[in-house]
Design a protein around this motif. Structure first.
Motif, PDB file in Angstrom:
ATOM      1  N   MET A 160       0.829  -1.212   0.000  1.00  0.00           N
ATOM      2  CA  MET A 160       0.000   0.000   0.000  1.00  0.00           C
ATOM      3  C   MET A 160       0.861   1.258   0.000  1.00  0.00           C
ATOM      4  O   MET A 160       1.927   1.264   0.592  1.00  0.00           O
ATOM      5  CB  MET A 160      -0.867  -0.004   1.269  1.00  0.00           C
ATOM      6  N   ARG A 161       0.421   2.278  -0.690  1.00  0.00           N
ATOM      7  CA  ARG A 161       1.135   3.553  -0.681  1.00  0.00           C
ATOM      8  C   ARG A 161       0.820   4.293   0.618  1.00  0.00           C
ATOM      9  O   ARG A 161      -0.343   4.398   1.003  1.00  0.00           O
ATOM     10  CB  ARG A 161       0.668   4.400  -1.858  1.00  0.00           C
ATOM     11  N   MET A 216       0.248   3.643   8.502  1.00  0.00           N
ATOM     12  CA  MET A 216       1.552   3.048   8.174  1.00  0.00           C
ATOM     13  C   MET A 216       1.521   1.563   8.521  1.00  0.00           C
ATOM     14  O   MET A 216       1.143   1.204   9.633  1.00  0.00           O
ATOM     15  CB  MET A 216       2.623   3.779   8.999  1.00  0.00           C
ATOM     16  N   ASP A 217       1.909   0.727   7.572  1.00  0.00           N
ATOM     17  CA  ASP A 217       1.893  -0.703   7.883  1.00  0.00           C
ATOM     18  C   ASP A 217       3.222  -1.357   7.554  1.00  0.00           C
ATOM     19  O   ASP A 217       4.089  -0.778   6.896  1.00  0.00           O
ATOM     20  CB  ASP A 217       0.731  -1.426   7.178  1.00  0.00           C
ATOM     21  N   GLY A 218       3.380  -2.562   8.045  1.00  0.00           N
ATOM     22  CA  GLY A 218       4.557  -3.370   7.750  1.00  0.00           C
ATOM     23  C   GLY A 218       4.138  -4.809   7.630  1.00  0.00           C
ATOM     24  O   GLY A 218       3.149  -5.231   8.242  1.00  0.00           O
ATOM     25  N   ILE A 246       7.182   0.416   7.986  1.00  0.00           N
ATOM     26  CA  ILE A 246       7.004   0.894   9.364  1.00  0.00           C
ATOM     27  C   ILE A 246       8.361   1.042  10.058  1.00  0.00           C
ATOM     28  O   ILE A 246       8.594   1.972  10.828  1.00  0.00           O
ATOM     29  CB  ILE A 246       6.038  -0.050  10.118  1.00  0.00           C
ATOM     30  N   ARG A 247       9.278   0.134   9.742  1.00  0.00           N
ATOM     31  CA  ARG A 247      10.622   0.210  10.308  1.00  0.00           C
ATOM     32  C   ARG A 247      11.369   1.416   9.720  1.00  0.00           C
ATOM     33  O   ARG A 247      11.993   2.187  10.442  1.00  0.00           O
ATOM     34  CB  ARG A 247      11.389  -1.081   9.975  1.00  0.00           C
ATOM     35  N   ARG A 248      11.266   1.578   8.407  1.00  0.00           N
ATOM     36  CA  ARG A 248      11.977   2.689   7.752  1.00  0.00           C
ATOM     37  C   ARG A 248      11.463   4.036   8.265  1.00  0.00           C
ATOM     38  O   ARG A 248      12.233   4.966   8.489  1.00  0.00           O
ATOM     39  CB  ARG A 248      11.795   2.604   6.226  1.00  0.00           C
ATOM     40  N   SER A 249      10.156   4.112   8.466  1.00  0.00           N
ATOM     41  CA  SER A 249       9.576   5.361   8.933  1.00  0.00           C
ATOM     42  C   SER A 249      10.150   5.734  10.307  1.00  0.00           C
ATOM     43  O   SER A 249      10.534   6.877  10.549  1.00  0.00           O
ATOM     44  CB  SER A 249       8.056   5.216   8.994  1.00  0.00           C
ATOM     45  N   LEU A 250      10.207   4.751  11.218  1.00  0.00           N
ATOM     46  CA  LEU A 250      10.755   5.029  12.553  1.00  0.00           C
ATOM     47  C   LEU A 250      12.224   5.438  12.445  1.00  0.00           C
ATOM     48  O   LEU A 250      12.657   6.421  13.072  1.00  0.00           O
ATOM     49  CB  LEU A 250      10.609   3.816  13.467  1.00  0.00           C
ATOM     50  N   HIS A 251      12.990   4.706  11.650  1.00  0.00           N
ATOM     51  CA  HIS A 251      14.419   5.016  11.528  1.00  0.00           C
ATOM     52  C   HIS A 251      14.631   6.446  11.036  1.00  0.00           C
ATOM     53  O   HIS A 251      15.488   7.180  11.550  1.00  0.00           O
ATOM     54  CB  HIS A 251      15.092   4.028  10.566  1.00  0.00           C
ATOM     55  N   GLN A 252      13.821   6.836  10.036  1.00  0.00           N
ATOM     56  CA  GLN A 252      13.965   8.205   9.510  1.00  0.00           C
ATOM     57  C   GLN A 252      13.704   9.234  10.598  1.00  0.00           C
ATOM     58  O   GLN A 252      14.385  10.241  10.710  1.00  0.00           O
ATOM     59  CB  GLN A 252      12.974   8.440   8.373  1.00  0.00           C
ATOM     60  N   ASN A 283       5.784  -9.995  11.685  1.00  0.00           N
ATOM     61  CA  ASN A 283       4.347  -9.699  11.817  1.00  0.00           C
ATOM     62  C   ASN A 283       3.817  -8.685  10.813  1.00  0.00           C
ATOM     63  O   ASN A 283       4.552  -7.842  10.304  1.00  0.00           O
ATOM     64  CB  ASN A 283       4.069  -9.123  13.210  1.00  0.00           C
ATOM     65  N   LEU A 284       2.504  -8.734  10.640  1.00  0.00           N
ATOM     66  CA  LEU A 284       1.796  -7.626  10.006  1.00  0.00           C
ATOM     67  C   LEU A 284       1.523  -6.619  11.117  1.00  0.00           C
ATOM     68  O   LEU A 284       0.976  -6.984  12.164  1.00  0.00           O
ATOM     69  CB  LEU A 284       0.459  -8.087   9.416  1.00  0.00           C
ATOM     70  N   GLU A 285       1.908  -5.387  10.888  1.00  0.00           N
ATOM     71  CA  GLU A 285       1.770  -4.338  11.901  1.00  0.00           C
ATOM     72  C   GLU A 285       1.114  -3.121  11.274  1.00  0.00           C
ATOM     73  O   GLU A 285       1.237  -2.919  10.058  1.00  0.00           O
ATOM     74  CB  GLU A 285       3.145  -3.918  12.446  1.00  0.00           C
ATOM     75  N   ALA A 286       0.475  -2.303  12.085  1.00  0.00           N
ATOM     76  CA  ALA A 286      -0.103  -1.075  11.549  1.00  0.00           C
ATOM     77  C   ALA A 286      -0.181  -0.011  12.637  1.00  0.00           C
ATOM     78  O   ALA A 286      -0.677  -0.277  13.734  1.00  0.00           O
ATOM     79  CB  ALA A 286      -1.491  -1.336  10.977  1.00  0.00           C
TER      80      ALA A 286
END
Ligand SMILES: O=P(O)(O)OC[C@H](O)CO
Length: 374
Positions: free
Chosen positions: A1-2, A196-198, A206-212, A314-317
């Motif tokens: 998903m975008r 935001m999902d992973g 979701i990981r990239r977003s947190l890292h940024q 996991n699927l996360e959101a």
């Protein structure tokens, strides 16, 4: 998903179950078209009874009700309760039920938690339908209203028909979900937000977003998680942020927790983080199961523990919000929780007794082995 940002949303922070459970039940009771509920944990008990009653009553008045549960996380839901849901008109599906599959497939779980009503609101958080959420565990949720709700629906709709989900009646195809009533243009407020999902190692937004955010934050990075067993890269980023003067704090469980072994595994990271200047607060009133992060004006609330396991399998959101007023509310929530926590003192921690160190080593070793599972 975008993962597009949407403007014109309204986000309501709902700290503790005494606020988010009544709000969610009222929303379901007032639903006119459809209710989509996706949970990792559901086990028979008082809260599950209430959920089943509320969902079946909605279905009886003609509302389309779809309940998607994780096949492992919902193992505590008795057959009688599954039957009650089915008989009551609720379409019930399970993500990845246990079966004759590979280990890797079994480890992939749907850890997301969301309640979606009529395309008008999305409740997102770390909640489940188990009695611990009634008053024993500290949990929070956020209610999203506005254009971002469309993206929450998209997440649910995709998984509902995924090849990894099975109907309660195994040979039955998925109920066709009603047409969306969400409106991408619907202005509900002034806040920017994105869903935001992973999907584990397969899709790591979701990981990239947190890292940024950790790398880019200028003032503070406060992170609350019940299971602080992060990857090496996240630990390194947190330490680096603290060294460049960012106020980095962790809010983690104290003595009250449901997996003491995980707590020992996480404590093996304390020394290096404290040395880098990270402040660590152990929550005292109860087990804190909430998962939320604040970085400058950005906040993220939802299912993700930001631990190695969640991010890999996991699927996360999470609901991300970029808004100064909402960030202020999240900051005040953190501050209230820091005030009821014990801050770990670096000097005292350095001289902790050997039985504590031995447990950190033991559970840390187990954690390292588990994270190598593929
Ligand atoms: O996976 P979580 O974060 O929803 O927590 C679930 C509990 O650990 C169950 O013991």
């Amino acid at each position: 998903m975008r993962h597009g940002w949407h403007a014109h949303n309204r986000f309501t922070l709902l700290p503790e179950s005494k606020r988010f459970l009544p709000a969610m039940f009222t929303a379901i009771e007032q639903a006119q078209h459809y209710v989509f509920l996706e949970l990792y944990l559901m086990a028979s008990g008082t809260l599950a009874d209430r959920v089943i009653d509320t969902l079946t009553q909605a279905a009886q008045r003609g509302v389309h009700v779809a309940l998607l549960l994780d096949g492992y996380g919902a193992m505590g839901l008795a057959n009688a309760d599954r039957w009650r849901l089915h008989q009551g008109g609720v379409a019930l599906r399970f993500f990845n039920p246990l079966g004759f599959h590979s280990l890797a497939r079994h480890l992939s779980r749907d850890h997301r938690k969301m309640t979606l009503v009529d395309g008008q609101m999305a409740y997102v958080g770390g909640f489940g339908a188990v009695d611990a959420f009634l008053n024993a565990w500290y949990e929070i949720a956020v209610c999203a209203q506005g254009p971002v709700v469309t993206d929450w629906e998209t997440l649910f709709r995709h998984l509902w028909v995924s090849r990894m989900t099975r109907d309660y009646l195994i040979d039955k195809p998925a109920m066709t979900l009603p047409a969306s009533r969400a409106d991408t243009q619907y202005p509900m407020g002034k806040m920017r937000g994105r869903a935001m999902d992973g999907r584990g190692y397969r899709y790591q937004a979701i990981r990239r977003s947190l890292h940024q955010r950790v790398d880019g934050t200028a003032t503070r990075l406060w992170l609350c998680t019940p299971y602080f067993v992060p990857t090496f890269t996240l630990r390194r980023r947190l330490a680096r942020a603290a060294r460049r003067g960012v106020d980095v704090r962790l809010l983690v469980p104290g003595g009250e927790n449901d997996h003491p072994g995980v707590r020992y595994a996480s404590q093996r990271f304390y020394h290096a983080l404290l040395k880098a200047g990270v402040r660590i607060f152990e929550f005292q009133p109860s087990f804190i199961h909430a998962k939320f992060v604040l970085a400058d004006n950005w906040s993220s609330i939802g299912s993700c523990n930001f631990d190695h396991w969640n991010l890999h399998w996991n699927l996360e959101a999470n609901q991300e919000v970029d808004d100064p007023q909402f960030a202020k509310q999240v900051r005040e929530l953190f501050e209230r929780n820091f005030a009821t926590s014990d801050e770990v003192d670096a000097a005292a921690w350095a001289s902790r007794p050997w039985p504590q160190r031995a447990k950190e080593w033991l559970y840390g070793t187990l954690d390292s082995l588990v994270t190598r599972l593929k």
